[in-house]
Design a protein around this motif. Structure first.
Motif, PDB file in Angstrom:
ATOM      1  N   ARG A  94      -0.476   6.505   3.735  1.00  0.00           N
ATOM      2  CA  ARG A  94      -0.688   5.077   3.976  1.00  0.00           C
ATOM      3  C   ARG A  94      -0.435   4.324   2.677  1.00  0.00           C
ATOM      4  N   ILE A  95       0.672   3.587   2.628  1.00  0.00           N
ATOM      5  CA  ILE A  95       1.019   2.812   1.448  1.00  0.00           C
ATOM      6  C   ILE A  95       1.237   1.367   1.871  1.00  0.00           C
ATOM      7  N   ASN A  96       0.502   0.467   1.216  1.00  0.00           N
ATOM      8  CA  ASN A  96       0.576  -0.969   1.533  1.00  0.00           C
ATOM      9  C   ASN A  96       0.329  -1.224   3.019  1.00  0.00           C
ATOM     10  N   GLY A  97      -0.601  -0.459   3.579  1.00  0.00           N
ATOM     11  CA  GLY A  97      -0.990  -0.664   4.961  1.00  0.00           C
ATOM     12  C   GLY A  97      -0.061  -0.073   5.997  1.00  0.00           C
ATOM     13  N   THR A 181       1.973   2.629  -7.151  1.00  0.00           N
ATOM     14  CA  THR A 181       2.803   1.469  -7.466  1.00  0.00           C
ATOM     15  C   THR A 181       3.831   1.149  -6.377  1.00  0.00           C
ATOM     16  N   GLY A 182       4.146   2.135  -5.542  1.00  0.00           N
ATOM     17  CA  GLY A 182       5.188   1.954  -4.545  1.00  0.00           C
ATOM     18  C   GLY A 182       6.585   2.071  -5.109  1.00  0.00           C
TER      19      GLY A 182
END
Length: 259
Positions: A94-97, A181-182
């Motif tokens: 789960r990255i940035n929702g 950080t993505g």
């Protein structure tokens, strides 16, 4: 040389060629439906978990829509949470929702398929899907599988693994981001993890690639000390190769039969 009759098939699934090679001496009338079921399972996994498909359950979940009650979906998300904790957050679905279990799902799907093939009597098999490989049994009577581990950037064989029962996951050259950080990571050439569960090996390889050379090496050593997962890390320049102590046990023709 004595060989197994068996049967093999290659199909495009999840956007990549997937091969299922069965060496067990089953009648062809039994092998065909086994292979049909194998690829039907992989297509179902893609239809359910591929975030790039607007009609997948993962996409519906990301849109906040209504999803079917799929036990496998709950299983995968729960396991991803466990692996996130085990890697200190370096493996993250789960990255940035947005939910994307790509770093785990392919290995999980092949691991489940390998068990299903074994239960169906096809105990000698190799499944290969874009660098993730699961083998069981024998390539020929009394002969271990010989698996070339390829550098995903150059397609060069970096080592050969000899085994009767193993999951082999390689990450590199694909989009792996730092979950904090993505930002896409590009500080390593590739990471290969060997172990009894291909889904976990896949997630560990993804996590170590995201970690980079220093943290990745430290985690690989800790992982090998704690359990059965062994790692090979290739540096960004393709020259530096780091392996954990148990990796060599799989990398020679004299590898232990238990490998």
């Amino acid at each position: 040389m004595t060989t197994f009759p068996g049967s093999a098939r290659v199909e495009m699934v999840m956007g990549i060629p997937v091969s299922v090679d069965i060496r067990t001496a089953l009648p062809r009338r039994e092998l065909a439906p086994v292979l049909d079921d194998a690829f039907a399972w992989l297509r179902w996994v893609d239809e359910t978990f591929n975030p790039a498909r607007e009609d997948s359950q993962i996409s519906a979940l990301n849109r906040g829509g209504t999803i079917r009650q799929v036990p496998e979906l709950i299983e995968v998300l729960h396991r991803c949470d466990e692996l996130s904790e085990a890697t200190g957050g370096w493996f993250e679905s789960r990255i940035n929702g947005v939910i994307d279990a790509s770093g785990y799902i392919k290995g999980w799907a092949l691991e489940r398929l390998s068990r299903a093939l074994t239960n169906a009597g096809a105990v000698d098999h190799r499944i290969n899907a874009g660098g993730d490989i699961r083998v069981r049994g024998s390539a020929a009577p009394g002969k271990r599988w010989q698996i070339g581990v390829r550098d995903p950037r150059t397609d060069r064989v970096r080592t050969v693994v000899f085994t009767h029962d193993l999951g082999i996951a390689t990450t590199g050259g694909a989009k792996v981001v730092d979950p904090r950080t993505g930002i896409k990571q590009d500080t390593l050439g590739s990471v290969t993890v060997l172990g009894p569960d291909l889904g976990a090996a896949d997630a560990y390889a993804t996590a170590m690639y995201a970690m980079g050379p220093v943290l990745g090496r430290r985690f690989a050593m800790e992982l090998a000390a704690a359990g059965p997962y062994q790692t090979m890390i290739i540096g960004r320049d393709g020259q530096e190769v780091i392996t954990t102590s148990g990796f060599a046990a799989y990398s020679s023709p004299e590898a232990l039969l238990a490998g």
